[in-house]
Every structure is written in structure tokens, then in C-alpha cells.
Design an enzyme around this catalytic site. Structure first.
Site, PDB file in Angstrom:
ATOM      1  N   SER A 138      -4.743   1.812  18.174  1.00  0.00           N
ATOM      2  CA  SER A 138      -4.254   0.473  18.866  1.00  0.00           C
ATOM      3  C   SER A 138      -5.290  -0.166  19.392  1.00  0.00           C
ATOM      4  CB  SER A 138      -3.351   0.645  20.190  1.00  0.00           C
ATOM      5  OG  SER A 138      -3.084  -0.010  20.883  1.00  0.00           O
ATOM      6  N   TYR A 151      -3.032   5.339  27.949  1.00  0.00           N
ATOM      7  CA  TYR A 151      -2.770   5.082  26.458  1.00  0.00           C
ATOM      8  C   TYR A 151      -3.733   4.776  25.916  1.00  0.00           C
ATOM      9  CZ  TYR A 151      -0.604   2.801  22.797  1.00  0.00           C
ATOM     10  OH  TYR A 151      -0.169   2.338  21.511  1.00  0.00           O
TER      11      TYR A 151
HETATM   12  N1  LIG Z   1       4.401  -1.047  19.203  1.00  0.00           N
HETATM   13  C1  LIG Z   1       3.181  -1.576  19.645  1.00  0.00           C
HETATM   14  O1  LIG Z   1       3.208  -2.547  20.383  1.00  0.00           O
HETATM   15  C2  LIG Z   1       1.898  -0.784  19.167  1.00  0.00           C
HETATM   16  C3  LIG Z   1       0.827  -1.214  19.330  1.00  0.00           C
HETATM   17  C4  LIG Z   1      -0.321  -0.666  19.065  1.00  0.00           C
HETATM   18  C5  LIG Z   1      -0.235   0.837  18.573  1.00  0.00           C
HETATM   19  N2  LIG Z   1       1.002   1.165  18.206  1.00  0.00           N
HETATM   20  C6  LIG Z   1       1.199   2.504  17.747  1.00  0.00           C
HETATM   21  O2  LIG Z   1       1.932   2.433  16.677  1.00  0.00           O
HETATM   22  C7  LIG Z   1       2.468   3.696  16.382  1.00  0.00           C
HETATM   23  C8  LIG Z   1       4.018   3.706  16.104  1.00  0.00           C
HETATM   24  O3  LIG Z   1       4.736   2.859  17.123  1.00  0.00           O
HETATM   25  P1  LIG Z   1       5.875   2.027  16.864  1.00  0.00           P
HETATM   26  O4  LIG Z   1       5.585   0.754  17.460  1.00  0.00           O
HETATM   27  O5  LIG Z   1       6.500   1.973  15.412  1.00  0.00           O
HETATM   28  O6  LIG Z   1       6.834   2.732  18.069  1.00  0.00           O
HETATM   29  P2  LIG Z   1       8.306   3.389  17.902  1.00  0.00           P
HETATM   30  O7  LIG Z   1       9.380   2.941  16.872  1.00  0.00           O
HETATM   31  O8  LIG Z   1       8.611   3.467  19.428  1.00  0.00           O
HETATM   32  O9  LIG Z   1       7.706   4.946  17.291  1.00  0.00           O
HETATM   33  C9  LIG Z   1       7.125   6.062  18.088  1.00  0.00           C
HETATM   34  C10 LIG Z   1       7.119   6.954  17.316  1.00  0.00           C
HETATM   35  O10 LIG Z   1       6.572   8.124  18.289  1.00  0.00           O
HETATM   36  C11 LIG Z   1       7.561   9.151  18.310  1.00  0.00           C
HETATM   37  N3  LIG Z   1       7.284   9.690  19.618  1.00  0.00           N
HETATM   38  C12 LIG Z   1       7.432   9.226  21.018  1.00  0.00           C
HETATM   39  N4  LIG Z   1       7.404   9.980  22.017  1.00  0.00           N
HETATM   40  C13 LIG Z   1       7.149  11.255  21.267  1.00  0.00           C
HETATM   41  C14 LIG Z   1       6.848  12.537  21.583  1.00  0.00           C
HETATM   42  N5  LIG Z   1       6.699  12.935  23.115  1.00  0.00           N
HETATM   43  N6  LIG Z   1       7.007  13.809  20.919  1.00  0.00           N
HETATM   44  C15 LIG Z   1       6.849  13.247  19.671  1.00  0.00           C
HETATM   45  N7  LIG Z   1       7.055  12.322  19.089  1.00  0.00           N
HETATM   46  C16 LIG Z   1       7.173  10.960  19.860  1.00  0.00           C
HETATM   47  C17 LIG Z   1       8.851   8.395  18.331  1.00  0.00           C
HETATM   48  O11 LIG Z   1       9.795   9.653  17.846  1.00  0.00           O
HETATM   49  P3  LIG Z   1      11.508   9.289  18.542  1.00  0.00           P
HETATM   50  O12 LIG Z   1      12.018   8.272  17.401  1.00  0.00           O
HETATM   51  O13 LIG Z   1      11.838  10.833  18.245  1.00  0.00           O
HETATM   52  O14 LIG Z   1      11.223   8.766  19.838  1.00  0.00           O
HETATM   53  C18 LIG Z   1       8.584   7.526  16.976  1.00  0.00           C
HETATM   54  O15 LIG Z   1       8.502   8.377  15.913  1.00  0.00           O
HETATM   55  C19 LIG Z   1       2.145   4.496  17.669  1.00  0.00           C
HETATM   56  O16 LIG Z   1       1.094   5.287  17.480  1.00  0.00           O
HETATM   57  C20 LIG Z   1       1.831   3.502  18.769  1.00  0.00           C
HETATM   58  O17 LIG Z   1       0.905   3.939  19.590  1.00  0.00           O
HETATM   59  C21 LIG Z   1       2.045   0.472  18.647  1.00  0.00           C
END
Ligand SMILES: NC(=O)c1ccc[n+]([C@@H]2O[C@H](COP(=O)([O-])OP(=O)(O)OC[C@H]3O[C@@H](n4cnc5c(N)ncnc54)[C@H](OP(=O)(O)O)[C@@H]3O)[C@@H](O)[C@H]2O)c1
Ligand SMILES: Cc1cc2nc3c(=O)[nH]c(=O)nc-3n(C[C@H](O)[C@H](O)[C@H](O)COP(=O)(O)OP(=O)(O)OC[C@H]3O[C@@H](n4cnc5c(N)ncnc54)[C@H](O)[C@@H]3O)c2cc1C
Lengths: 244, 438
Positions: A138, A151
Site C-alpha cells: 500500500s 496498518y
Molecule cells: N482498499 C484500499 O483502499 C487499499 C489501498 C491500498 C492497499 N490495499 C490492499 O489491497 C488488498 C486487497 O484489499 P481490497 O481493497 O480488495 O479490500 P477487501 O475487498 O476488503 O479485501 C480484503 C481481503 O482480506 C481478507 N481479510 C480481511 N481481514 C482478514 C482476516 N482477519 N483474516 C483473513 N483474511 C482477512 C478479506 O476476507 P473476507 O472477505 O473473508 O473478509 C478479503 O479477502 C489488501 O491487502 C489491502 O490492504 C487496499
């Protein structure tokens, strides 16, 4: 056949990536913690024409379970072309500051399990001398911010990790670290959507292009590279005083 | 973390107040707990306030966007309700299938299309979107999921189609797609002159074209002029993909200053559009995207109207009143010195709409869009109402922010029957104004 191994397959970014690639010649091995969500993702990919989409669940902190889920994939499909680690949690920062267990959970989900899975996969990619290991970090990992440095720290660790793993695996195996800016996904559902937000589809497209180009680190959208470069130039003396 | 208050907008740039967001990315995600009312929110492409709810929860559905199953022989698709038509088109066009009824933008969700029982350029043949909905999975606030179809929970099925989001959250929809052999549309343009032409040409050409609509240059003084725009799917087998899913080419980055879109600029746009097309009498094969979604080429084009936003005013009147209603309403718009860019006339056909509150009914529908000039615009619209109701017409909730309870009840005679199907937790700013809910 192209085989994809996904950790955190219910992530919006991971889903968008898988959809882009779901065709007759693709197989998916989907790991996550929620069976019914994973089933919905698999049904979507199969409807889009994927040759197969298999689901495995495991719970936080169960390394043997994670290893089994990964190992089953390698046994069933022999080899993977891409490993994507998309699992991640954006915690309530104030709560973490007051409860070390919550902080430990963030590190477990965002950092430890991602590293464990990547190391497991690395061994197999290494011996086959092929594969792309893709890890989602990120922009928050580039500089500590008062409002989300826990984070941020969990993501910064992935940066150093990828740097070393890359040295070990290059040139045969790609290690790609993806640094998205804010993305409109369930993780950010409660935040107001400013013009800074991008879509999971955009990040997925950037990941696919970076795999093709065998890049090492990408920002998504790309302009974050410039923004973060400038922010990293700010002297620590000034950063110390910033409150945001 | 409890949800903070967040501002939601409709396409006409109306803002919600005191609204919290609840995300529904998965079918079993919890609905907001407690007593506070909620309303599903798709992509906010409704113009007025039927997709808004002050002091309640908007349940955001755009991440509920997975496909569930597809039968490539019959074209029967089951998908989650937050899928946008843009996402579905990317999936189905390369496979030789098309959305059976589409509004003038593809950035709408399937749930939104059901809840407004939307119509398209093929209404005279196909009827509404709801005519192609075979089954609906509906989440009610009592925790149940009701499968609704013409055979099962029939009343709830007819209430949910055109149900303005008030019967619960649509989780998934089974939709019959339409087979195509090419992504191209054989488009036919014909200039129109005089009021009657707008109705005569449509009636004469209806049998020959699956899609048709008449565009009117509302800034032109004297006998009105416009274009009849019609088309059919090209029937020759051709490549089904190849560059037909473009993303918006331009984007309005933020609200432009007020009054950029004014009588002068609209006149320029209208005249330009007319002159550019009036001479092209010939047939042309064009990609479906440009034919159905010309406005989608500019993302967030509504921001060009500035802070006060824009207003759409759409009504339907019985066919025999069509020319009269057009003459009168256009006259009123012009003498109020208000300009409109998207003035459209379309004849609705006889296919019955399945919803209790469906807007389309046999007759002529006319649509103006106007920059919001505050009180002057309100006065004009009140005046237009008089024409519409004198003709026994009806107003379209998807475009509305102001119709009174009386106007609503006159437009929708089955409102009382509908009320018995409303989910007790659901409400919208629109439903409160029109007396559908407290
Ligand atoms: N969204 C943003 O703004 C952003 C920005 C920069 C980086 N990222 C990174 O991008 C990646 C994907 O995120 P996304 O935006 O696609 O969000 P998302 O749709 O909310 O996905 C989060 C993922 O992590 C899993 N997860 C959450 N808590 C967990 C736990 N305690 N144990 C195991 N799995 C868990 C979720 O599983 P469940 O479906 O079972 O909850 C889901 O598969 C993440 O690594 C995030 O940090 C996101
Ligand atoms: C450029 C443009 C052109 C248009 N052209 C046409 C046209 O030709 N014909 C036409 O009929 N309309 C047209 N419209 C209007 C548009 O098609 C409708 O307003 C449509 O309902 C918007 O869909 P949405 O997903 O944005 O829903 P929203 O506007 O977010 O919501 C609309 C309604 O649907 C309900 N809803 C949304 N999702 C669900 C769900 N999952 N379950 C239950 N209820 C739900 C909401 O509560 C609300 O009542 C046009 C709009 C624009 C901006």
C-alpha cells in the site's frame, strides 16, 4: 493452461483480477476464510468460463492449515503461473493503539501470513524456475502517518520482504509489490469517496500489465509514484510535525 | 466502527442529509441494525430523490456484482443485483447476447433497473426491463429472502418491479437476455419538422425498427425540428468483440461553475447536434455503445451543470394527446426562456408493464432536461404539471424530486395495493413526500 493461486480471494481487487483472466484456459485456486463468499467468487469465475475454480478455507493463525490449503493447490494443479496475496485488513487505528492484541492481528493478517504463503510458494517457483509472486502492499507503507501507522507498518514490512525475496528469486521468478492508493472496496466502505479513489478494476488492470512487463514495484494508479516520491523527499523534521 | 454521516448524490446533484452508509458487498452481509429506515442505493443514476433517504441508511449495492450462472444456449443469466449494465455487456456481447432493455446509460445496476422498471428505445416492441425478469431474490428486513416470480410470491414480484427500492433489497435477478449476431447497430437518421412529424414518423417507422427515439431541438424557435433516430441489430455474423467496450473518453473532474450550461451554450449544442446529423439521412452501422450510450463518453457529465445541478422532467400521456402535450409543454419551456438539451419524444407500445408502479404505459413519453434555476424552474415545472394532468398523464419517479402526493396518486392508481408490500424498514425521500411511507 494458466493457473492462479490467490490468498484472500474474496478481496475486491483479487476478484477484479481473476475476472479479467477467467477464460477457458485458466484455473483458479482460491484461499480465504469465508466459505460462502469464496463459493460466490468461484461461481462467478466459472460462469465467466474458467476451466476450474477450487475453494479452500483456513483460519487466522493456523499455519498448518494455510500450508495444507496451499499444498493441496500445488498437488492438484502441479504448478502455478501467478500467486497473488490480496488478504489484508484496515483496522480501527485508535482501537489498535489501545489493544496490542488488535495490533498483533493486523500483523498476522497483513504481514505474517502473506510472508508465510509467499515463502511456501517461492520454494516451488524457485525449483521450477518460473512464476510471478504478486503481493499487495500500500502507499500507506511508504511513510508513517499518525492516523494509520500500524496498518502502514504492516505494509512497509512487505516492502523490505519483497526486496530480499526478489534478490533470491530473480531472474527466473518475478516478485511484484503492488502499492495501490485508496481503492473503492469493502475495506474502505465507510470512507467518503474523494477524487483520490480508484477502482478495483483499475488496480487489477495495472497488476496484469505489471506481470506482463515483469515489473518489481508498481503504484496504482501510476501517479502515486510521483506523489509518494515527493512525500518521501520531505525531511523527517517536517514529517514529524504533520498531523494527518 | 459505526458508519459516519456521508453525503450521497443523485444524478441531478441532489444531496442527502444526515445519511449513513451501509455496504452490502455480499448477499449475507448484515442490514443496518435497529429501527432506522434504509434504502438500497445502486449507482445513483436516478435524477431526483427516489434514490436518496435523509436521516437513514443507504445500503450500497455496487460491490454486490458477481455473476451466478449463465445458460449460453437460452441466454438466461442470473447475477447479483449490483452488477452494472456495463459489466454485463462486457460479459454477454462477446458471447452473442445483449441486455433486453437498456436505459440511456450503462452505468446503472440491475437492481436499479428493476426498481424503476426502466424502459429503452425498444419499448414499442419489448416493453420494460421487468418484462425480462424471470425471478428475483429479495431480502426483507425480517431476515427472510423471498424468491419472487410470476409463479411464486406473485404480489411481491409485481410490487418489486418498479418498486422504488421500497420492498426490500434485491439480492439477485434472473434475466432473459436477447441474442445478437453482431455488436453493431444499423442506424437510421431522419430529420423531423413540425409537431406532428414527431408522432407520425415514429408510427410509420415503428414496424421497421426495434429501437427508435425522436430528439428535439428545444432551442429552435418556430416549428420544431429534430431527428428521428432508429436502429436494428445488424444481422450479419461478424466479430462480436473488437473494441466495443470503451471506457469514458473524457471526465468532468469537478463541479463546473454555475451557469456554464445556460440558454446560450445549450442553443449552441442543440444547433450543432442538429446540423451535424440532419444531413446524414443515410443508414450507417455504428457500435452499440455510441448508439445507446452517447452520453457515457463523458464521465460525470452532470457536474457540468454546476452546484445546483440539473433537472429532468419526464411524463407520459395517452397517444392522442401527444402532439398537444408536446406543443404546450415545449411552448411553456420556451416562453420561460429555459433551454433543454436532451429533449426526447418516444412512443410507448402496448406491452403491459409488470410492476404495480411501472411508469411506462401506452402513449407518448416526453422528457426535458433543464439546468436548475431554482424558483423559476419550480414555477415552470408546476405549469408543466397542469398540462400533463389535464391530459391524464403521469410523471416518472426516476427523474423526480418534487411531485406531490396528489400528483403521485394520480400517476399511479395502484398505489394503495402497492403499499401492502412495502418493507416496514424501507423509505426514501421520495416515498416520504408522496405519502408511500411515513
Ligand atoms: N482498499 C484500499 O483502499 C487499499 C489501498 C491500498 C492497499 N490495499 C490492499 O489491497 C488488498 C486487497 O484489499 P481490497 O481493497 O480488495 O479490500 P477487501 O475487498 O476488503 O479485501 C480484503 C481481503 O482480506 C481478507 N481479510 C480481511 N481481514 C482478514 C482476516 N482477519 N483474516 C483473513 N483474511 C482477512 C478479506 O476476507 P473476507 O472477505 O473473508 O473478509 C478479503 O479477502 C489488501 O491487502 C489491502 O490492504 C487496499
Ligand atoms: C444519462 C441517463 C439516461 C437515462 N436514461 C433512461 C432511460 O432511457 N429510461 C429509463 O427508464 N431511465 C433512464 N435513466 C434513469 C435510470 O435508468 C434509473 O434511474 C435507474 O434506476 C438508475 O439505476 P441505479 O443503479 O443508478 O439506481 P439508483 O439511482 O441508485 O436507485 C434507483 C432506485 O432503485 C432502487 N434500488 C437500487 N438497487 C436496488 C436493489 N438492489 N434492490 C432494491 N432496490 C434497489 C433504489 O432504492 C432507488 O429507488 C437514465 C439516467 C441517466 C443518468
Amino acid at each position: 493452461m494458466k493457473n492462479h493461486l490467490i490468498l484472500g480471494a474474496t478481496s475486491a481487487i483479487a476478484q477484479a483480477y481473476c475476472r479479467m483472466h477467467a477464460g477457458e484456459d485458466t484455473r483458479f485456486w482460491l484461499i480465504g476464510r469465508n466459505q460462502s463468499r469464496l463459493d460466490a467468487v468461484a461461481a462467478d469465475l466459472l460462469t465467466r468460463g474458467a476451466a476450474s475454480a477450487t475453494v479452500r478455507t483456513c483460519v487466522n493463525g493456523d499455519y498448518a492449515g494455510l500450508e495444507a490449503a496451499l499444498g493441496d493447490g500445488f498437488r492438484a494443479l502441479q504448478a502455478f503461473d501467478v500467486f497473488l496475496a490480496a488478504q489484508g485488513t484496515l483496522p480501527d487505528h485508535a482501537a489498535c493503539e489501545n489493544d496490542a492484541r488488535l495490533t498483533a492481528e493486523v500483523m498476522q493478517v497483513n504481514t505474517i501470513e502473506v510472508m508465510q504463503a509467499a515463502l511456501f510458494v517461492a520454494k516451488r517457483f524457485e525449483s521450477r524456475r518460473a512464476g510471478s509472486c504478486v503481493i499487495i502492499g500500500s502507499v500507506a507503507g511508504d511513510r508513517g502517518r499518525r492516523s494509520n501507522y500500524i496498518y502502514g507498518a504492516s505494509k512497509a514490512a512487505l516492502d523490505t520482504f519483497c526486496e530480499g525475496l526478489r534478490q533470491r528469486l530473480l531472474p527466473a521468478v518475478q516478485v511484484l509489490l503492488v502499492k495501490p492508493g485508496p481503492v473503492d472496496s469493502p475495506m474502505t466502505a465507510l470512507l467518503a469517496k474523494t477524487a483520490l479513489f480508484t477502482t478495483p478494476e483499475k488496480v487489477a488492470a495495472d497488476i496484469s500489465a505489471a506481470i506482463r512487463r515483469r515489473s518489481a514495484t508498481i503504484y496504482s494508479p501510476g501517479h502515486w509514484r510521483v506523489i509518494m516520491f515527493l512525500i518521501r523527499l520531505l525531511p523527517r523534521q517536517i514529517v514529524k510535525r504533520l498531523q494527518a | 466502527m459505526s458508519a459516519p454521516v456521508k453525503t450521497f448524490y443523485s444524478w441531478g446533484r441532489r444531496a442527502s442529509s444526515g445519511t449513513r452508509s451501509a455496504n452490502l458487498a455480499w448477499m449475507d452481509d448484515a442490514l443496518p441494525a435497529g429501527e432506522v429506515p434504509f434504502l438500497p442505493y445502486g449507482l445513483g443514476r436516478s435524477y431526483g430523490d427516489s434514490c436518496l433517504l435523509d436521516h437513514g441508511f443507504l445500503v450500497e449495492t455496487r460491490q454486490l456484482n458477481r455473476l451466478i450462472s449463465f445458460d449460453k444456449k437460452t441466454g438466461l443469466l442470473v447475477c447479483e443485483a449490483g452488477c452494472s449494465l456495463a459489466q454485463l455487456l462486457e460479459f454477454c456481447v462477446p458471447r452473442g447476447w445483449f441486455i433486453p432493455v437498456t436505459p440511456g446509460t450503462k452505468f446503472v445496476t440491475v437492481g436499479g433497473c428493476v426498481a424503476n422498471d426502466v424502459h429503452g428505445k425498444n419499448h414499442h416492441r419489448a416493453g420494460t426491463f421487468g418484462c425480462f425478469v424471470r425471478r428475483i431474490g429479495l431480502r426483507r428486513s425480517d431476515g427472510t429472502v423471498r424468491v419472487c416470480s410470476p409463479a411464486e410470491n406473485t404480489g411481491l414480484f409485481r410490487a418489486t418491479i418498479g418498486g422504488l427500492g421500497l420492498t426490500g433489497v434485491i439480492l439477485w435477478v434472473e434475466l432473459q437476455l436477447r441474442g445478437i449476431r453482431s455488436p453493431l447497430i444499423r442506424q437510421q437518421l431522419e430529420p423531423l419538422h413540425g409537431f406532428d412529424a414527431f408522432f407520425e414518423v415514429a408510427r410509420r417507422q415503428e414496424a421497421a425498427f426495434e429501437y427508435s427515439v425522436a430528439w428535439l431541438d428545444a432551442t429552435h424557435r418556430g416549428a420544431p425540428r429534430g431527428l428521428f433516430i432508429a436502429g436494428n441489430h445488424v444481422e450479419d455474423d461478424g466479430p462480436l468483440s473488437a473494441g466495443v467496450h470503451p471506457q469514458p473518453r473524457f471526465k468532468i473532474p469537478r463541479e463546473l461553475p454555475d451557469h456554464m450550461v445556460n440558454a446560450w451554450s445549450l442553443r449552441l449544442l442543440n444547433t450543432g447536434y442538429y446540423l451535424a446529423n440532419a444531413s446524414r439521412n443515410a443508414q450507417r452501422d455504428v457500435p452499440y455503445n455510441g448508439f445507446f450510450y452517447p452520453l457515457d463518453a463523458v464521465a460525470d457529465w452532470n457536474l457540468a451543470y454546476g452546484r445546483k445541478g440539473l433537472i429532468q422532467y419526464q411524463f407520459v400521456v395517452p397517444l392522442e394527446s401527444g402532439p398537444e402535450a408536446l406543443r404546450e409543454t415545449l411552448g411553456k419551456v420556451q416562453s420561460a426562456r429555459q433551454a433543454s438539451f436532451l429533449t426526447v419524444v418516444k412512443l410507448f407500445g402496448a406491452v403491459e408493464s409488470p410492476g404495480l408502479l411501472s411508469f411506462p404505459r401506452p402513449g407518448a413519453t416526453i422528457c426535458f432536461d433543464l439546468p436548475n434555476l431554482g424558483a423559476a424552474t419550480d414555477r415552470l415545472l408546476d405549469d408543466l404539471d397542469r398540462t400533463v394532468f389535464a391530459c391524464k398523464g403521469a410523471l416518472y419517479p426516476a427523474k423526480d424530486y418534487r411531485m406531490s402526493r396528489d400528483a403521485f396518486e394520480r400517476s399511479y392508481p395502484r398505489h394503495a395495493e402497492f403499499k401492502s408490500f412495502i418493507d416496514p424498514r424501507c423509505a426514501s425521500t421520495f416515498s416520504r413526500r408522496t405519502g408511500l411511507t411515513a
